[in-house]
Design a protein around this motif. Structure first.
Motif, mmCIF file in Angstrom:
data_model
loop_
_atom_site.group_PDB
_atom_site.id
_atom_site.type_symbol
_atom_site.label_atom_id
_atom_site.label_comp_id
_atom_site.label_asym_id
_atom_site.label_seq_id
_atom_site.Cartn_x
_atom_site.Cartn_y
_atom_site.Cartn_z
ATOM 1 N N ARG A 121 3.073 15.436 2.172
ATOM 2 C CA ARG A 121 3.329 14.144 1.616
ATOM 3 C C ARG A 121 4.209 13.168 2.559
ATOM 4 N NH1 ARG A 121 2.501 12.113 -3.427
ATOM 5 N NH2 ARG A 121 0.486 12.972 -2.745
ATOM 6 N N PRO A 122 5.379 13.619 3.078
ATOM 7 C CA PRO A 122 6.283 12.737 3.975
ATOM 8 C C PRO A 122 5.390 12.321 5.186
ATOM 9 C CG PRO A 122 7.313 14.600 3.388
ATOM 10 C CD PRO A 122 5.990 14.962 2.921
ATOM 11 N N GLU A 124 2.145 11.549 5.146
ATOM 12 C CA GLU A 124 1.075 10.564 4.659
ATOM 13 C C GLU A 124 1.936 9.259 4.273
ATOM 14 O OE1 GLU A 124 -2.152 13.247 2.182
ATOM 15 O OE2 GLU A 124 -0.702 12.003 0.948
ATOM 16 N N VAL A 125 3.174 9.498 3.656
ATOM 17 C CA VAL A 125 4.138 8.450 3.622
ATOM 18 C C VAL A 125 4.248 7.484 4.983
ATOM 19 C CG1 VAL A 125 6.443 7.359 2.925
ATOM 20 C CG2 VAL A 125 5.082 9.264 1.507
ATOM 21 N N ALA A 126 4.591 8.392 5.945
ATOM 22 C CA ALA A 126 4.785 7.635 7.294
ATOM 23 C C ALA A 126 3.597 7.194 8.017
ATOM 24 C CB ALA A 126 5.250 8.923 8.292
ATOM 25 N N ALA A 127 2.388 7.731 7.700
ATOM 26 C CA ALA A 127 1.239 7.171 8.160
ATOM 27 C C ALA A 127 0.937 5.949 7.521
ATOM 28 C CB ALA A 127 -0.083 8.000 7.726
ATOM 29 N N THR A 128 1.314 5.700 5.856
ATOM 30 C CA THR A 128 1.067 4.240 5.453
ATOM 31 C C THR A 128 1.936 3.171 5.861
ATOM 32 O OG1 THR A 128 2.638 4.852 3.562
ATOM 33 C CG2 THR A 128 0.265 5.329 3.281
ATOM 34 N N LEU A 129 3.357 3.752 6.541
ATOM 35 C CA LEU A 129 4.252 2.905 7.147
ATOM 36 C C LEU A 129 4.028 2.462 8.637
ATOM 37 C CD1 LEU A 129 7.127 4.151 5.403
ATOM 38 C CD2 LEU A 129 6.036 2.190 4.908
ATOM 39 N N GLY A 130 2.510 3.006 8.958
ATOM 40 C CA GLY A 130 2.295 2.580 10.484
ATOM 41 C C GLY A 130 2.601 3.677 11.358
ATOM 42 N N ALA A 131 3.133 4.825 11.128
ATOM 43 C CA ALA A 131 3.195 5.852 12.060
ATOM 44 C C ALA A 131 2.166 6.576 12.475
ATOM 45 C CB ALA A 131 4.408 6.858 11.808
ATOM 46 N N GLY A 132 1.580 6.737 13.702
ATOM 47 C CA GLY A 132 0.573 7.458 14.357
ATOM 48 C C GLY A 132 0.922 9.060 14.157
ATOM 49 N N PRO A 133 0.045 9.910 14.723
ATOM 50 C CA PRO A 133 0.327 11.260 14.345
ATOM 51 C C PRO A 133 1.329 12.046 15.290
ATOM 52 C CG PRO A 133 -2.109 10.747 14.866
ATOM 53 C CD PRO A 133 -1.392 9.628 14.927
ATOM 54 N N ASP A 135 3.822 10.198 16.754
ATOM 55 C CA ASP A 135 5.231 9.595 16.050
ATOM 56 C C ASP A 135 5.484 10.276 14.649
ATOM 57 O OD1 ASP A 135 7.134 7.912 14.921
ATOM 58 O OD2 ASP A 135 5.859 5.992 14.976
ATOM 59 N N SER A 139 9.249 11.761 14.564
ATOM 60 C CA SER A 139 10.030 11.393 13.425
ATOM 61 C C SER A 139 10.252 11.854 12.015
ATOM 62 C CB SER A 139 9.693 9.793 13.322
ATOM 63 O OG SER A 139 8.299 9.547 12.686
ATOM 64 N N ILE A 140 9.186 12.631 11.494
ATOM 65 C CA ILE A 140 9.304 13.252 10.248
ATOM 66 C C ILE A 140 9.484 14.557 10.309
ATOM 67 C CG2 ILE A 140 8.426 13.320 8.153
ATOM 68 C CD1 ILE A 140 9.302 10.540 8.809
ATOM 69 N N LEU B 61 -6.098 7.632 3.619
ATOM 70 C CA LEU B 61 -5.645 8.984 3.613
ATOM 71 C C LEU B 61 -6.644 10.456 3.446
ATOM 72 C CD1 LEU B 61 -2.375 8.333 1.560
ATOM 73 C CD2 LEU B 61 -2.604 8.912 3.975
ATOM 74 N N CYS B 85 -5.295 5.313 8.575
ATOM 75 C CA CYS B 85 -4.197 4.923 7.652
ATOM 76 C C CYS B 85 -2.989 4.058 8.458
ATOM 77 C CB CYS B 85 -3.559 6.125 6.833
ATOM 78 S SG CYS B 85 -2.440 5.336 5.673
ATOM 79 N N HIS B 86 -2.517 4.612 9.587
ATOM 80 C CA HIS B 86 -1.569 3.947 10.116
ATOM 81 C C HIS B 86 -1.829 2.773 10.721
ATOM 82 C CE1 HIS B 86 -2.979 6.506 13.468
ATOM 83 N NE2 HIS B 86 -2.455 5.513 14.263
ATOM 84 N N PHE B 94 3.971 6.144 -3.757
ATOM 85 C CA PHE B 94 3.563 7.169 -4.512
ATOM 86 C C PHE B 94 4.287 7.433 -5.886
ATOM 87 C CE2 PHE B 94 2.651 7.674 0.039
ATOM 88 C CZ PHE B 94 1.539 8.361 -0.051
ATOM 89 N N PHE B 100 12.073 9.232 2.391
ATOM 90 C CA PHE B 100 12.328 10.423 3.454
ATOM 91 C C PHE B 100 13.874 10.827 3.513
ATOM 92 C CE2 PHE B 100 9.384 7.677 6.152
ATOM 93 C CZ PHE B 100 8.411 8.287 5.937
ATOM 94 N N HIS B 102 15.799 12.453 5.122
ATOM 95 C CA HIS B 102 16.700 12.629 6.304
ATOM 96 C C HIS B 102 17.040 11.379 6.587
ATOM 97 C CE1 HIS B 102 12.989 12.148 7.936
ATOM 98 N NE2 HIS B 102 13.400 11.789 9.201
ATOM 99 N N PHE B 111 11.879 2.154 8.612
ATOM 100 C CA PHE B 111 10.867 2.616 9.286
ATOM 101 C C PHE B 111 9.770 2.043 9.469
ATOM 102 C CE2 PHE B 111 7.556 5.923 9.452
ATOM 103 C CZ PHE B 111 8.054 7.037 10.377
ATOM 104 N N ARG B 115 7.622 0.000 13.194
ATOM 105 C CA ARG B 115 6.186 0.242 13.534
ATOM 106 C C ARG B 115 5.139 -0.915 13.038
ATOM 107 N NH1 ARG B 115 9.532 4.393 12.642
ATOM 108 N NH2 ARG B 115 8.893 6.290 14.039
ATOM 109 N N ILE B 161 6.764 -4.574 4.816
ATOM 110 C CA ILE B 161 6.112 -4.618 6.213
ATOM 111 C C ILE B 161 4.623 -5.763 5.872
ATOM 112 C CG2 ILE B 161 6.420 -2.321 7.106
ATOM 113 C CD1 ILE B 161 3.857 -1.286 5.670
#
Lengths: 231, 369
Positions: A121-122, A124-133, A135, A139-140, B61, B85-86, B94, B100, B102, B111, B115, B161
């Motif tokens: 999940r975290p 996937e969340v990061a991916a929806t926020l624009g983070a590539g693999p 990254d 970062s996560i 996803l 997706c990114h 969700f 996150f 942390h 975050f 990006r 964003i």
């Protein structure tokens, strides 16, 4: 009566070996554990089992095959000779290589468990926020798996400090080069120097206890099992 | 990425996706939808109907899905083209808290900003923070927040964003009744103040009635109804299996307040209704819901009844269901449609027929917003 010069030499060598091995294992073990935690490949089982082998094999078996491999006729030995490096058998480098195999499960398993616990999940969340693999990994996954890195480092270090069988097989007993604390204790006992053996042995007991205490304290705090085989 | 103008205000989603679930059951999502790129589109269905899978396909996803997805003219997926997706300009909220752990609220929100390919508009940032009521929570960590606060932060993180499309997967499902009521006004203000199109997945018809402009109903991976909220809810030919919740939604305007009896008078396209005064100001638009079970029919106007709302309506359609004791009747009140649920015996007794003029007696009306 304090530690002799030879004792101190052995202690310093042991610390140097354990530190080197731990750093290398964290570097190699993290991607390996990451792959194991996320793959659905059919090689996941066999590779996981291969990594766990040192847990059940007698260290002499591991040491024996490493000796053959590192020796002048072994594949690794031939390779290092062709590079003009000689052979690694009975040398500090050989000891480092042996220890890496020997302590591998103690580093990979806590890391794998930590990456498992991070979950999908975290990321996937990061991916929806624009983070590539890549990254997402840095970062996560890494920050969330931090307790696992602590456990892995501590266990990898402690387990390397505690090895004996592998050292004897591929390292021998060369002062300043391969004579670590466990071998030094063995030598003292052989020489019937029980007092000196006792000093070093007691040091190992206290050290090991403190290490495990820190790991179990950590587990209590994070409410989850970071060490799969400690159950 | 090609942008063609004629689809710039549309979201088209054609997806075929096979999923094998645990237990060996395979699940097939097969949809072909053109959705408006504005307002809230609710995707409604029971659990296991494929709602979440649909959202995940739109977000990218689910990497093994086949189909074509275009959002405001930008191709997100087509044949072998698959924008990961990114790289899609999508926001995703969700079901459970997905902050996150942390990072504190501020860093969670940052975050996505760092990006994002577009420059952050500070005005937009402050607007979102204020809209979601987060100004005093920015330094808190997720485990210090309530469920509702966490969800508000997650919504802000997705909105900040400036996505081309916001996907929300049952954002209220993990919250208790009180927290839900607390968060709904925030969702309404997003709808009102921002022009981002939202696809909102839910299995709660209450949330649909309150929030949606457009409704897609999924059943076992297929679209069984699709259209404007009012049209879909008032169409009795494709029953949505809502049971006791069957009913329509109408938009009305508050005209008059009767403070002696604590009532307000609201007019809609089909007439006027007296509703319990919920504090709405005169001139305001309200959305009200009329359940089919609260509507009964009479052949003449009865004044000797406790029911104060009586509308002259025309019977539009009667939906018989073989073997059931109840039936649904859709009624035309001006340009609006309402639904009544009667027993088959009453319908037979009154000799209700399509095209007939009758009086609809409305026992209960709820203001949704």
């Amino acid at each position: 009566m304090g530690f002799s010069e030879a004792d101190i030499g052995a202690i310093l060598l042991t610390l140097r070996l354990a530190t080197t091995v731990t750093i290398l294992l964290l570097l190699f073990g993290a991607p390996l554990a990451w792959w194991l935690a996320r793959t659905s490949s059919r090689f996941k089982g066999p590779i996981g089992a291969l990594i766990a082998l040192p847990l059940v094999l007698p260290p002499t078996v591991l040491g024996f095959y490493l000796l053959l491999a590192l020796g002048p006729n072994g594949p690794i030995g031939q390779f290092t000779q062709s590079l003009g490096l000689g052979t690694f058998a009975f040398s500090y480098s050989g000891l480092v290589i042996g220890s890496i195999f020997y302590s591998l499960p103690f580093v990979v398993q806590p890391l794998q468990n930590a990456f498992d616990a991070v979950g999908e999940r975290p990321l996937e969340v990061a991916a929806t926020l624009g983070a590539g693999p890549v990254d997402r990994f840095f970062s996560i996954a890494l920050p969330l798996a931090k307790p696992g890195f602590f456990t892995a480092a501590v266990l990898g270090f402690a387990h390397t400090v505690g090895e004996f069988g592998v050292v004897l097989m591929i390292g021998g007993n060369i002062p300043g080069e391969t004579r670590v604390v466990s071998v030094q204790i063995y030598d003292h006992v052989e020489a019937l120097a029980y007092d000196q053996a006792n000093q070093l042995a007691l040091l190992m007991v206290v050290f090991s206890f403190l290490i495990l205490l820190s790991v179990y304290g950590m587990q209590k705090k994070s409410h989850r099992q970071v060490l799969r085989f400690s159950q | 990425m090609n942008v063609s103008n004629h689809t710039a205000n549309q979201i088209s989603v054609a997806i075929n996706h096979k999923l094998s679930e645990r237990g060996g059951r395979t699940f097939n999502l097969d949809v072909d939808l053109d959705l408006p790129a504005k307002g809230i589109t609710a995707v409604f269905g029971e659990s296991g109907s494929g709602k979440t899978t649909l959202l995940r396909c739109i977000a990218g996803l689910e990497t093994s899905s086949h189909g074509e997805i275009r959002v405001r003219g930008v191709v997100w997926q087509r044949e072998t083209d698959f924008i990961p997706c990114h790289q899609r300009r999508v926001g995703y909220v969700f079901q459970e808290s997905s902050l996150f752990p942390h990072l504190n609220v501020k860093k969670n929100i940052a975050f996505g900003i760092s990006r994002s390919p577009s420059q952050l508009d500070t005005e937009h940032y402050h607007e979102i923070i204020e809209l979601m009521g987060l100004a005093s929570l920015l330094q808190q960590y997720p485990d210090q927040l309530s469920g509702g606060e966490r969800q508000r932060a997650a919504i802000a993180r997705a909105l900040i964003i400036e996505p081309d499309l916001l996907l929300m997967d049952e954002p209220l499902a993990s919250l208790d009744m009180k927290r839900k009521q607390e968060i709904l006004p925030y969702l309404e203000s997003v709808h009102e103040k921002l022009d981002v199109p939202i696809i909102y997945v839910t299995h709660s018809i209450d949330e649909v009635a309150r929030l949606a402009d457009y409704l897609v109903v999924l059943e076992e991976g297929k679209v069984i109804a699709n259209g404007g909220l009012k049209e879909v809810l008032s169409n009795i030919e494709h029953p949505l299996h809502l049971g006791e919740e069957t009913g329509v939604v109408v938009e009305a305007e508050v005209r008059e307040r009767d403070s002696e009896w604590n009532l307000i008078r609201a007019t809609f396209e089909g007439g006027e209704l007296w509703i319990r005064d919920g504090g709405d100001e005169i001139g305001h638009n309200i959305r009200i819901r009329i359940l089919a079970r609260d509507v009964s029919l009479a052949l003449s106007e009865h004044t000797d009844t406790s029911i104060i709302n009586r509308l002259r309506v025309e019977v539009e359609k009667i939906q018989y269901v073989v073997g059931q004791s109840m039936l649904l009747v859709s009624l035309k009140a001006g340009n609006s449609t309402i639904i009544a649920r009667l027993s088959r015996r009453s319908a037979h007794h009154l000799n209700i027929n399509e095209g007939m003029e009758v009086w609809a007696q409305i026992k209960g009306v709820a203001i949704l917003r």
